[in-house]
Design an enzyme around this catalytic site. Structure first.
Site, PDB file in Angstrom:
ATOM      1  N   ARG A  66     -41.644 -46.374 -14.443  1.00 42.13           N
ATOM      2  CA  ARG A  66     -40.521 -47.233 -14.052  1.00 42.13           C
ATOM      3  C   ARG A  66     -41.006 -48.279 -13.058  1.00 42.13           C
ATOM      4  O   ARG A  66     -41.782 -47.963 -12.177  1.00 42.13           O
ATOM      5  CB  ARG A  66     -39.445 -46.369 -13.384  1.00 42.13           C
ATOM      6  N   ARG A 100     -24.129 -42.692  -2.884  1.00 40.22           N
ATOM      7  CA  ARG A 100     -25.342 -43.019  -2.153  1.00 40.22           C
ATOM      8  C   ARG A 100     -25.041 -43.761  -0.862  1.00 40.22           C
ATOM      9  O   ARG A 100     -25.958 -44.104  -0.130  1.00 40.22           O
ATOM     10  CB  ARG A 100     -26.202 -43.924  -3.035  1.00 40.22           C
ATOM     11  N   ARG A 121     -37.461 -47.764  -1.262  1.00 38.44           N
ATOM     12  CA  ARG A 121     -36.387 -46.839  -1.650  1.00 38.44           C
ATOM     13  C   ARG A 121     -36.205 -45.730  -0.617  1.00 38.44           C
ATOM     14  O   ARG A 121     -35.082 -45.309  -0.345  1.00 38.44           O
ATOM     15  CB  ARG A 121     -36.690 -46.231  -3.022  1.00 38.44           C
ATOM     16  N   LYS A 168     -33.589 -34.385  -8.497  1.00 35.98           N
ATOM     17  CA  LYS A 168     -32.166 -34.298  -8.856  1.00 35.98           C
ATOM     18  C   LYS A 168     -31.963 -34.489 -10.350  1.00 35.98           C
ATOM     19  O   LYS A 168     -31.242 -33.722 -10.989  1.00 35.98           O
ATOM     20  CB  LYS A 168     -31.350 -35.370  -8.107  1.00 35.98           C
ATOM     21  N   ARG A 221     -44.295 -39.838 -12.166  1.00 37.77           N
ATOM     22  CA  ARG A 221     -43.195 -39.821 -13.133  1.00 37.77           C
ATOM     23  C   ARG A 221     -43.427 -40.822 -14.264  1.00 37.77           C
ATOM     24  O   ARG A 221     -43.863 -41.932 -14.049  1.00 37.77           O
ATOM     25  CB  ARG A 221     -41.886 -40.159 -12.423  1.00 37.77           C
TER      26      ARG A 221
HETATM   27  P1  ADP Z   1     -33.980 -42.246  -7.884  1.00 40.58           P
HETATM   28  O1  ADP Z   1     -33.005 -41.193  -7.536  1.00 40.58           O
HETATM   29  O2  ADP Z   1     -35.210 -41.729  -8.501  1.00 40.58           O
HETATM   30  O3  ADP Z   1     -34.230 -43.222  -6.768  1.00 40.58           O
HETATM   31  P2  ADP Z   1     -32.063 -43.478  -9.705  1.00 40.58           P
HETATM   32  O4  ADP Z   1     -32.423 -43.467 -11.123  1.00 40.58           O
HETATM   33  O5  ADP Z   1     -31.014 -42.572  -9.228  1.00 40.58           O
HETATM   34  O6  ADP Z   1     -33.433 -43.218  -8.970  1.00 40.58           O
HETATM   35  O7  ADP Z   1     -31.685 -44.959  -9.245  1.00 40.58           O
HETATM   36  C1  ADP Z   1     -32.493 -46.063  -9.526  1.00 40.58           C
HETATM   37  C2  ADP Z   1     -31.912 -47.322  -8.889  1.00 40.58           C
HETATM   38  O8  ADP Z   1     -30.595 -47.574  -9.409  1.00 40.58           O
HETATM   39  C3  ADP Z   1     -31.706 -47.256  -7.377  1.00 40.58           C
HETATM   40  O9  ADP Z   1     -32.869 -47.578  -6.652  1.00 40.58           O
HETATM   41  C4  ADP Z   1     -30.575 -48.293  -7.189  1.00 40.58           C
HETATM   42  O10 ADP Z   1     -31.066 -49.607  -7.236  1.00 40.58           O
HETATM   43  C5  ADP Z   1     -29.717 -48.067  -8.408  1.00 40.58           C
HETATM   44  N1  ADP Z   1     -28.645 -47.076  -8.138  1.00 40.58           N
HETATM   45  C6  ADP Z   1     -28.495 -45.874  -8.743  1.00 40.58           C
HETATM   46  N2  ADP Z   1     -27.414 -45.220  -8.265  1.00 40.58           N
HETATM   47  C7  ADP Z   1     -26.875 -46.013  -7.316  1.00 40.58           C
HETATM   48  C8  ADP Z   1     -25.761 -45.910  -6.436  1.00 40.58           C
HETATM   49  N3  ADP Z   1     -24.966 -44.819  -6.436  1.00 40.58           N
HETATM   50  N4  ADP Z   1     -25.511 -46.941  -5.595  1.00 40.58           N
HETATM   51  C9  ADP Z   1     -26.265 -48.035  -5.582  1.00 40.58           C
HETATM   52  N5  ADP Z   1     -27.339 -48.198  -6.368  1.00 40.58           N
HETATM   53  C10 ADP Z   1     -27.650 -47.211  -7.236  1.00 40.58           C
END
Ligand code: ADP
Ligand code: ZN
Length: 220
Positions: free
Chosen positions: A160, A88, A171, A13, A127
Site C-alpha cells: 500500500r 478515529r 500515520r 485490527k 504488509r
Molecule cells: P490502518 O489502520 O492500517 O492505518 P486503514 O486501512 O484503517 O489503515 O486506513 C487507511 C487510511 O484511510 C487512513 O490513513 C486514513 O487516511 C483513512 N481512514 C480510514 N478510516 C478513517 C477514519 N475513521 N477517519 C479518517 N480517515 C480514515
C-alpha cells in the site's frame, strides 16, 4: 456482537476482524477498505479522500461518518458488526454514539490493541495487499501460497502506498494526536477492554474467545 477495534495502525485490527467476522457471522466494517474501494472506483468521495490517505492523514470526519452511518443502516448489520478503523477521532466517536442510540444497537465492547512500536513497524512494512480483492498478507507472518499472488482471487499483491516508511511515521503521529484520546473516552464509558496486540492473530483470537465466554459476551 457489536465491536469497536481501537489501536494504532499495524496493531492487527483488520486481520483479526477478518477472522472474527467469519467466526461470528457479523459484518466487518472497515472505513479504510471502504475508502480504498471508493478510490478504486474513482467515485467523487474516493477522489476527495485520495490525497489524505496517501499522505497518512485522516480523511475529514464528515466523509467517514457518512460512510459508516449508511453502512450500519443496511439489513445485514442487524446481525452485529465489527468496526475496524472507526471511530478515529473524538468527533467520530460522538457521532457514532448518536447513531447507535438511534438504531438501538449499543456497542458490546471496545477492544483496545496494546501494541509495541517494533511490532507495528514490522507488520506495516511487511504488509502486502491484493490489488484486486483487498485481502491482506504479510511477507513472513501470512505469506501467500505463491509469492506475490493472492490465494483468494489470483490478483497481484502490492505494498500500500501509505505503508512506505515516511508515511508510516506520519500515520503514527496522527494516531497519537487524534485517535489515542479515544482510549480514555471509552474507558469513561466503561467499554474498554485491553487486548495484547503483539500476539499473533491465532493466539489473539483464542484469547478473545476465552475472555468473551467468561464475560458472557458471545451471544450478545
Ligand atoms: P490502518 O489502520 O492500517 O492505518 P486503514 O486501512 O484503517 O489503515 O486506513 C487507511 C487510511 O484511510 C487512513 O490513513 C486514513 O487516511 C483513512 N481512514 C480510514 N478510516 C478513517 C477514519 N475513521 N477517519 C479518517 N480517515 C480514515
Ligand atoms: Zn485477491
Amino acid at each position: 456482537m457489536r465491536l469497536v477495534l481501537l489501536g494504532p495502525p499495524g496493531a492487527g485490527k483488520g486481520t483479526l476482524a477478518q477472522v472474527l467476522s467469519k467466526d461470528w457471522n457479523v459484518v466487518h466494517v472497515s472505513t479504510g477498505d471502504m475508502l480504498r474501494e471508493a478510490l478504486k472506483n474513482r467515485t467523487p468521495l474516493g477522489l476527495k479522500a485520495k490525497a489524505f490517505m496517501e499522505n497518512g492523514k485522516l480523511v475529514p470526519d464528515e466523509i467517514v461518518i457518512g460512510l459508516v452511518s449508511e453502512r450500519l443502516l443496511k439489513k445485514d448489520a442487524e446481525r452485529g458488526f465489527i468496526l475496524d478503523g472507526f471511530p478515529r477521532t473524538v468527533e467520530q466517536a460522538k457521532e457514532l454514539d448518536k447513531e447507535i442510540k438511534k438504531l438501538k444497537m449499543p456497542i458490546t465492547t471496545v477492544l483496545y490493541f496494546k501494541t509495541s512500536l517494533p511490532v507495528i513497524i514490522r507488520r506495516l512494512s511487511g504488509r502486502r495487499v491484493c490489488q484486486n480483492c483487498g485481502k491482506n498478507y504479510h511477507v513472513t507472518n501470512f505469506p501467500p501460497k505463491a509469492q506475490g499472488v493472492c490465494d483468494a482471487c489470483g490478483g497481484k499483491l502490492i505494498q500500500r502506498p501509505d505503508d512506505k516508511e515516511e508515511t508510516i511515521e506520519e500515520r503514527l503521529k496522527v494516531y497519537e494526536k487524534e485517535t489515542s484520546p479515544l482510549v480514555d473516552y471509552y474507558k469513561k464509558e466503561k467499554l474498554l477492554q485491553e487486548v495484547p496486540g503483539d500476539l499473533d492473530v491465532q493466539e489473539l483470537g483464542t484469547h478473545l474467545n476465552e475472555i468473551f465466554k467468561k464475560k458472557g459476551l458471545l451471544d450478545r
